[in-house]
Design a protein around this motif. Structure first.
Motif, mmCIF file in Angstrom:
data_model
loop_
_atom_site.group_PDB
_atom_site.id
_atom_site.type_symbol
_atom_site.label_atom_id
_atom_site.label_comp_id
_atom_site.label_asym_id
_atom_site.label_seq_id
_atom_site.Cartn_x
_atom_site.Cartn_y
_atom_site.Cartn_z
ATOM 1 N N ARG A 46 -32.550 33.834 -9.565
ATOM 2 C CA ARG A 46 -32.632 32.943 -10.731
ATOM 3 C C ARG A 46 -33.738 31.913 -10.549
ATOM 4 O O ARG A 46 -34.438 31.566 -11.493
ATOM 5 N N MET A 47 -33.865 31.402 -9.345
ATOM 6 C CA MET A 47 -34.876 30.385 -9.079
ATOM 7 C C MET A 47 -36.287 30.959 -9.130
ATOM 8 O O MET A 47 -37.194 30.331 -9.676
ATOM 9 N N LEU A 48 -36.495 32.157 -8.561
ATOM 10 C CA LEU A 48 -37.846 32.698 -8.389
ATOM 11 C C LEU A 48 -38.237 33.732 -9.436
ATOM 12 O O LEU A 48 -39.423 33.920 -9.705
ATOM 13 N N GLY A 49 -37.262 34.463 -9.987
ATOM 14 C CA GLY A 49 -37.581 35.512 -10.940
ATOM 15 C C GLY A 49 -38.202 36.741 -10.313
ATOM 16 O O GLY A 49 -38.763 37.591 -11.007
ATOM 17 N N SER A 50 -38.102 36.867 -8.997
ATOM 18 C CA SER A 50 -38.690 37.983 -8.261
ATOM 19 C C SER A 50 -37.665 38.553 -7.294
ATOM 20 O O SER A 50 -37.074 37.807 -6.501
ATOM 21 N N ARG A 98 -42.717 32.937 -13.659
ATOM 22 C CA ARG A 98 -42.734 34.356 -14.002
ATOM 23 C C ARG A 98 -42.154 34.537 -15.406
ATOM 24 O O ARG A 98 -40.937 34.663 -15.567
ATOM 25 N N PRO A 99 -42.991 34.571 -16.426
ATOM 26 C CA PRO A 99 -42.479 34.699 -17.789
ATOM 27 C C PRO A 99 -42.293 36.154 -18.191
ATOM 28 O O PRO A 99 -42.633 37.085 -17.448
ATOM 29 N N LEU A 100 -41.725 36.359 -19.377
ATOM 30 C CA LEU A 100 -41.856 37.598 -20.112
ATOM 31 C C LEU A 100 -42.900 37.360 -21.204
ATOM 32 O O LEU A 100 -43.202 36.209 -21.529
ATOM 33 N N PRO A 101 -43.465 38.411 -21.790
ATOM 34 C CA PRO A 101 -44.526 38.207 -22.786
ATOM 35 C C PRO A 101 -44.153 37.264 -23.922
ATOM 36 O O PRO A 101 -44.988 36.474 -24.384
ATOM 37 N N LEU A 125 -33.567 42.631 -11.801
ATOM 38 C CA LEU A 125 -32.801 42.657 -10.552
ATOM 39 C C LEU A 125 -31.870 43.869 -10.549
ATOM 40 O O LEU A 125 -31.004 43.988 -11.426
ATOM 41 N N PRO A 126 -32.010 44.789 -9.587
ATOM 42 C CA PRO A 126 -31.099 45.941 -9.536
ATOM 43 C C PRO A 126 -29.653 45.494 -9.295
ATOM 44 O O PRO A 126 -29.372 44.738 -8.364
ATOM 45 N N ALA A 173 -45.240 49.241 -10.435
ATOM 46 C CA ALA A 173 -44.899 49.954 -9.203
ATOM 47 C C ALA A 173 -43.901 49.172 -8.352
ATOM 48 O O ALA A 173 -42.998 49.763 -7.736
ATOM 49 N N ASP A 174 -44.037 47.849 -8.286
ATOM 50 C CA ASP A 174 -43.106 47.046 -7.493
ATOM 51 C C ASP A 174 -41.694 47.112 -8.071
ATOM 52 O O ASP A 174 -40.705 47.154 -7.328
ATOM 53 N N VAL A 175 -41.595 47.086 -9.394
ATOM 54 C CA VAL A 175 -40.289 47.195 -10.041
ATOM 55 C C VAL A 175 -39.685 48.566 -9.752
ATOM 56 O O VAL A 175 -38.503 48.674 -9.384
#
Length: 319
Positions: A23-27, A78-81, A106-107, A305-307
């Motif tokens: 939640r904090m990082l979005g990654s 880290r936004p969404l469009p 997030l899986p 690719a990372d996702v």
């Protein structure tokens, strides 16, 4: 205390710490790294932990939150469009976001199985739309809002975690709430059907997709449905726009698709595979859906690719 004893004590908290760091990082990758950093910092500071002053959970959250705040000093949001640019026309060419670092899904598998008797992760607060809204807050506002309204820490406990005053926490929370109101997203805003019903909606969507049935797809959508597609900045709303875009998808990529169901951010989704020129089904996109009682209201489509790697998706499917 041995390392094994220490790990046994903190292991039950790993899923909720991962959710917190996400939640904090979005990654996903940053969140996993920060959980490891939290555990390492906790091990090194184990002799300073005083059970009479705070619970182990609160102590771990203090370490994790401050590790996240330090990490955010050198990272962009880290936004969404839809949080970055104005709405697009679905007929317009794709525009790549360039160097933008996008919000990642997030899986669900990383959080482990859901046990209603022991669940510790507020899954509503993991929805993509909510985590995207958090990206509009400053790092400290984000931390305060999560600690107070997602994790339900008191103002005094949050102040202790952040090494600040209760007055400062309350002030940051007010500003965070005001900013979130501008985004019109709250963790409990979506009127969701049951998990099984959500999956059923997406299964119907997959069948319509497999049949290239654009009208069938449109019947599953809400009037104000939103589609966005990082790393492209294009996004649009509305059932008719959605239909126009899907007509283009089938015209460009053909009608031969296969799907692998998955869960992300406590939401249903799937990986889509398209038949390539050599006849094999190649990984095309990962799609995550928000499903309401009135239909599918959001589809966030990832082609990164990372996702794909974080969901351990194979690059090709055999028939």
């Amino acid at each position: 205390m041995t390392v094994a004893d220490f790990e046994r004590r903190i292991d039950p908290y790993r899923p909720e710490l991962l959710a917190h760091c996400y939640r904090m990082l979005g990654s996903v990758h940053d969140a996993e790294d920060l959980v490891q950093e939290t555990c390492l910092r906790a091990w090194r500071a184990r002799d300073t932990y005083d059970e009479s002053r705070s619970s182990l959970r609160t102590w771990l959250y203090r370490i994790a939150t401050n590790a996240c705040l330090t990490a955010l000093e050198s990272r962009s949001r880290r936004p969404l469009p839809s949080g970055l640019v104005a709405e697009s026309d679905p007929r317009r060419p794709f525009v790549h976001g360039g160097e933008v670092t996008w919000l990642q899904p997030l899986p669900d598998a990383l959080l482990g199985p859901v046990d209603p008797q022991t669940v510790t992760v507020d899954r509503a607060s993991l929805r993509l739309a909510f985590v995207a809204a958090l990206q509009h807050l400053s790092a400290r506002q984000r931390a305060v809002l999560i600690l107070r309204e997602v994790l339900d820490f008191s103002a005094a406990e949050a102040a202790g975690i952040l090494s600040t005053t209760t007055a400062s926490v309350n002030s940051s929370l007010q500003r965070a709430r005001a900013r979130l109101r501008e985004t019109e997203v709250r963790p409990d805003q979506v009127d969701e059907p049951s998990e099984a019903e959500q999956r059923a909606w997406v299964d119907k969507y997959m069948r319509a997709f497999e049949n290239a049935d654009v009208e069938g797809l449109k019947r599953l959508l809400t009037d104000d449905v939103r589609m966005e597609m990082p790393p492209m900045v294009n996004w649009f709303t509305g059932r008719e726009n959605y239909g126009v875009f899907m007509d283009w998808v089938f015209a460009k990529n053909g009608h031969d698709w296969r799907f692998r169901p998955l869960g992300a951010n406590a939401q249903p989704g799937f990986a889509a595979y398209n038949r390539g020129p050599d006849g094999a089904f190649e990984l095309h996109t990962l799609q995550v859906f928000t499903v309401t009682t009135k239909g599918i209201s959001r589809n966030t489509v990832f082609r990164d690719a990372d996702v794909f790697a974080s969901f351990h998706l194979p690059s090709h499917l055999t028939r």
